[in-house]
Design an enzyme around this catalytic site. Structure first.
Site, PDB file in Angstrom:
ATOM      1  N   LYS A 156     -39.317  14.045   7.711  1.00 44.20           N
ATOM      2  CA  LYS A 156     -39.506  14.131   6.254  1.00 44.20           C
ATOM      3  C   LYS A 156     -40.540  15.192   5.934  1.00 44.20           C
ATOM      4  CE  LYS A 156     -38.538   9.633   4.419  1.00 44.20           C
ATOM      5  NZ  LYS A 156     -38.768   8.950   3.215  1.00 44.20           N
ATOM      6  N   ASP A 187       0.833  -1.207   0.000  1.00 50.58           N
ATOM      7  CA  ASP A 187       0.000   0.000   0.000  1.00 50.58           C
ATOM      8  C   ASP A 187       0.859   1.245   0.000  1.00 50.58           C
ATOM      9  OD1 ASP A 187      -2.455  -1.249  -0.016  1.00 50.58           O
ATOM     10  OD2 ASP A 187      -2.371  -1.596   2.154  1.00 50.58           O
ATOM     11  N   LYS A 222     -31.235  15.384   4.831  1.00 51.41           N
ATOM     12  CA  LYS A 222     -31.454  13.988   4.468  1.00 51.41           C
ATOM     13  C   LYS A 222     -31.430  13.913   2.941  1.00 51.41           C
ATOM     14  CE  LYS A 222     -34.329   9.985   5.474  1.00 51.41           C
ATOM     15  NZ  LYS A 222     -34.096   9.382   4.197  1.00 51.41           N
ATOM     16  N   ASP A 267       0.639   4.057  -2.817  1.00 50.49           N
ATOM     17  CA  ASP A 267       0.312   5.408  -2.365  1.00 50.49           C
ATOM     18  C   ASP A 267       1.339   6.413  -2.904  1.00 50.49           C
ATOM     19  OD1 ASP A 267      -0.919   7.350  -1.015  1.00 50.49           O
ATOM     20  OD2 ASP A 267      -0.276   6.767   0.998  1.00 50.49           O
TER      21      ASP A 267
HETATM   22  S1  IVH Z   1     -27.650   8.532   9.000  1.00 51.43           S
HETATM   23  C1  IVH Z   1     -28.395   4.482  11.498  1.00 51.43           C
HETATM   24  N1  IVH Z   1     -27.707  10.764   7.686  1.00 51.43           N
HETATM   25  O1  IVH Z   1     -31.508   7.828   4.925  1.00 51.43           O
HETATM   26  C2  IVH Z   1     -28.735   5.120  10.210  1.00 51.43           C
HETATM   27  N2  IVH Z   1     -28.783   8.875   6.710  1.00 51.43           N
HETATM   28  O2  IVH Z   1     -33.484   5.735   6.491  1.00 51.43           O
HETATM   29  C3  IVH Z   1     -27.729   6.148   9.866  1.00 51.43           C
HETATM   30  N3  IVH Z   1     -29.754   9.329   4.520  1.00 51.43           N
HETATM   31  O3  IVH Z   1     -30.221   4.606   4.742  1.00 51.43           O
HETATM   32  C4  IVH Z   1     -28.112   6.908   8.667  1.00 51.43           C
HETATM   33  N4  IVH Z   1     -29.153  11.434   4.379  1.00 51.43           N
HETATM   34  O4  IVH Z   1     -29.365   6.296   3.062  1.00 51.43           O
HETATM   35  C5  IVH Z   1     -28.086   9.468   7.688  1.00 51.43           C
HETATM   36  N5  IVH Z   1     -27.634  12.814   6.628  1.00 51.43           N
HETATM   37  C6  IVH Z   1     -27.998  11.532   6.627  1.00 51.43           C
HETATM   38  C7  IVH Z   1     -28.709  10.955   5.568  1.00 51.43           C
HETATM   39  C8  IVH Z   1     -29.087   9.622   5.652  1.00 51.43           C
HETATM   40  C9  IVH Z   1     -29.766  10.436   3.765  1.00 51.43           C
HETATM   41  C10 IVH Z   1     -30.388   8.060   4.144  1.00 51.43           C
HETATM   42  C11 IVH Z   1     -29.493   6.860   4.318  1.00 51.43           C
HETATM   43  C12 IVH Z   1     -30.243   5.916   5.199  1.00 51.43           C
HETATM   44  C13 IVH Z   1     -31.646   6.445   5.167  1.00 51.43           C
HETATM   45  C14 IVH Z   1     -32.253   6.279   6.523  1.00 51.43           C
END
Ligand code: IVH
Length: 698
Positions: free
Chosen positions: A310, A29, A111, A33
């Site tokens: 949401k 590695d 999200k 690198d």
């Molecule tokens: S934290 C323990 N942060 O939302 C779960 N998820 O239903 C930790 N997602 O599968 C996830 N933005 O694909 C997290 N800022 C964010 C996120 C995020 C989108 C998605 C992710 C996850 C789903 C949760």
């Protein structure tokens, strides 16, 4: 030098093939690198030898026939979702109850509406990348992930001492403009279009030919750091580590200590979210401290320490008949979608904001398109995308105007760091109308009988030209009497209203001047801190930014305003008419009808969202708190109240049902002529300071 670059490219490509396809390391590695960094350095120094097929840009690979399924080192869980603020409140309460003696901080972030991805790095090198799969094991899509430019193959060296193996998780997304671009290409080729960026991103990650993946730009935002053998401290700190390692972290994240702060963020993103160049479907609220997270643990597939809020929104499809423009009081020219009327959440929507040129370009909206309109809990309907399947191949791309839509048609200008186009003509009648409307509006000078229609009429007839001309209207009694609908009585009312407005406190006058970024809150702050207009005019940029809550943007705008001779003349004139330019003590008390009173909500309010209700209480001097105590002044009860109601009854506290609460607000407002609820919601929802949400509904 060209030879060395070629040599390095060939070597690294070969090592990549062995590593990623045959899963064999033919060099250490360290050596890899070293070679990789040398190539990166040479390519930066000699950009003339750029080659899109260099292994630093992508990995030329062979096709594979299927993805391997690989177990996750740490299960990939999901988040509990909610659409109500009540449940966010309950979540915060739950966390706070778990740690009654500790201060809990919440890390709030966007999200992202994409596909989750796990990235495993071994000795700083990207070793494997898995989809979520069923949460226990996922597909090895490393070859495709190597094509994502945002994701480094080799991590930066950082000060933090990390174990050899670390995992970073995040979301793969496709930006709106890339999505529109790809659909454009599909249409040109006569091929089928994709439904939305999320599906396209997901389909792209699952392509068996990774060279094809490189044709479809994907992006990535990281949100989790996982590892064994080292104690992590907090999400805020993790975000910094991830960023230092070279992965993209979206900068819109916040540390909050109270439910009110969380509500504020939820409310502000509800409005702003469609201006982002990518889609989000809500916000994620997480306990920031990793040790608190560990203590809270999981329940089935979900962490107890996080929740996803949401945004709910009803969608409809309709035709974009035209794109028109609206000029705001600062001269900003906002595009407006003229729609075939469609029913959405029980209102007929005919118009929707298009924000700015970039928003139109990112989404590739064109006149004649079939578009999706969305309306959430808030007032303003918005366009969220195009139904590309229904686009006619001949439809031309939309070109944003370069001229002001007003009678003068002056050329628009663009400021650095701003998405909007501005008309800067001092005599632009559209701007003058808007400035007058703002000055006469309820939260500013509150002049009865001087609304949009009468202002339009007076400007057209030359009776109004700038703010000070309002106070000269009495000389034009006869001219006003010529206008249809203006009898002696209504003229009396108008002139009386104008006289009465001279009593309005300095805060209202300052807000009414319409200085860019000086909204009600800033005006209030400036008046309290500075006291009078002469002092405000004499302050330098440095002195202004030293004031609490005044940033450079506001300070510059104030300096700019007072540097214009015409504005100084205006103020001299307004002074001569007797308007107040000095702080008077009663202003302080005026907004504090509910001063010292505390409020707590339980259940769902029907007439307005909690952030709006909170703002309302605060604007009247009250305070909204998040947990019940015997000192609480009022418990406000909505539909389906929680356990707080029982407690309040037990303790004999004052309980107000929604109607009573609204009545209390109304009474408090009429006591001090504060803004109406409608205005508060509108202010909160303003997409930009000039857009008039009201006019979108009729
Ligand atoms: S934290 C323990 N942060 O939302 C779960 N998820 O239903 C930790 N997602 O599968 C996830 N933005 O694909 C997290 N800022 C964010 C996120 C995020 C989108 C998605 C992710 C996850 C789903 C949760």
């Amino acid at each position: 030098m060209k030879e060395r670059i070629e040599e390095l490219r060939n070597l690294i490509s070969e090592y990549d093939r062995e590593y990623y396809i045959n899963h064999r390391s033919v060099v250490s590695d360290f050596e890899y690198d070293h070679l990789y960094k040398e190539l990166q350095k040479l390519e930066t120094e000699f950009p003339e030898f750029y080659n899109a097929n260099s292994p630093t840009q992508r990995v030329a690979t062979d096709k594979i026939t299927e993805f391997r399924n690989v177990p996750h080192d740490f299960p990939m869980l999901s988040l509990p979702n909610t659409y109500t603020l009540e449940e966010v409140d309950a979540f915060v309460d739950r966390c706070q109850k778990t740690f009654p003696d500790q201060q809990i901080k919440f890390f709030v972030e966007l999200k992202f509406d994409g596909i989750s991805l796990s990235l495993r790095y071994k000795n700083k090198r990207l070793n494997m990348s898995l989809t979520r799969g069923d949460g226990v094991s996922g597909d090895d899509i490393t070859l495709n992930v190597l094509q994502i430019k945002d994701i480094p193959k080799i991590l930066n060296n950082i000060e933090e001492d990390l174990p050899d193996e670390i995992e970073i998780r995040g979301e793969v997304i496709m930006f709106k403009h890339s999505f529109a671009e790809i659909n454009k290409r599909q249409i040109a080729l006569g091929q089928k279009t994709y439904a939305n960026p999320r599906n396209l991103a997901s389909g792209t990650l699952k392509l068996l030919d990774s060279n094809e993946v490189s044709q479809r730009p994907l992006n990535f935002f990281a949100y989790s750091l996982l590892m064994n053998g080292k104690k992590l401290f907090s999400l805020a700190k993790n975000a910094k580590i991830i960023e230092d390692l070279g992965l993209p972290v979206n900068s819109n994240h916040y540390l909050c200590s109270s439910i009110e702060e969380i509500y504020d963020i939820i409310a502000s993103w509800e409005e702003k979210r469609d201006e982002l160049p990518f889609f989000i479907d809500g916000l994620v609220i997480k306990v920031d401290s990793v040790s608190q997270q560990e203590e809270m643990g999981f329940v089935s597939r979900f962490p107890r320490w996080a929740i996803a809020y949401k945004y709910s929104a009803e969608q409809a499809e309709t035709k974009l008949l035209d794109i028109t423009y609206q000029v705001g009081r600062t001269g900003i020219v906002s595009p407006v979608a003229e729609l075939e009327p469609v029913e959405l959440s029980q209102t007929i929507v005919k118009r929707a904001t298009l924000h700015n040129e970039e928003f139109i370009r990112d989404n590739d909206f064109r006149v004649g398109d079939s578009v999706f309109v969305e309306k959430g809990g808030e007032i303003i309907p918005k366009l969220v995308g195009v139904n590309f399947e229904k686009r006619s191949p001949e439809s031309p791309e939309f070109v944003f105007t370069k001229l002001c839509p007003c009678e003068i048609k002056s050329e628009l200008v663009k400021y650095e760091d701003e998405a909007g186009w501005y008309c800067v003509h001092p005599l632009c009648p559209s701007q003058i109308r808007k400035k007058l409307e703002h000055f006469a509006s309820r939260n500013a000078m509150n002049i009865d009988n001087l609304g949009e229609r009468s202002i339009d009429e007076f400007v057209t007839r030359g009776l109004l030209s700038d703010l000070s001309s309002i106070f000269e209207l009495k000389q034009h009694r006869n001219a006003i009497a010529q206008i249809e609908g203006w009898g002696a009585k209504s003229i009396d009312n108008l002139l009386e209203g104008i006289e009465k407005s001279k009593e309005k406190p300095f805060t209202n006058v300052l807000f009414g001047l319409g200085i860019r970024y000086v909204g009600e809150t800033v005006a209030k702050q400036l008046v309290r801190e500075i006291g009078n207009i002469d002092k405000l005019m004499s302050l330098t940029l440095e002195e202004l930014v030293e004031l609490p809550q005044i940033g450079e943007k506001i300070a510059k705008s104030i300096i700019n305003y007072f540097s214009l001779e015409s504005n100084l003349e205006l103020i001299t004139k307004l002074k001569s008419f007797g308007l107040k330019f000095e702080f008077e003590q009663f202003e302080e008390n005026q907004s504090k009808v509910l001063f010292g009173k505390t409020f707590l909500f339980t259940g769902e309010l029907q007439s307005f969202a909690r952030p709006a209700a909170t703002k309302e209480v605060e604007s009247l001097g009250g305070k909204v708190i998040s947990s019940i105590s015997k000192k609480l002044s009022y418990l406000i009860v909505g539909a389906n109240p929680g356990s707080k109601l029982k407690k309040a009854q037990e303790w004999g506290l004052s309980i107000l049902y929604e109607e009573e609460f609204i009545k209390l607000l109304e009474e408090s407002r009429s006591g001090n002529e504060m803004d109406t609820n409608e205005d508060v919601i509108q202010n909160e929802n303003k997409a930009n300071e000039d857009f008039e949400p009201k006019s979108l509904f009729d």
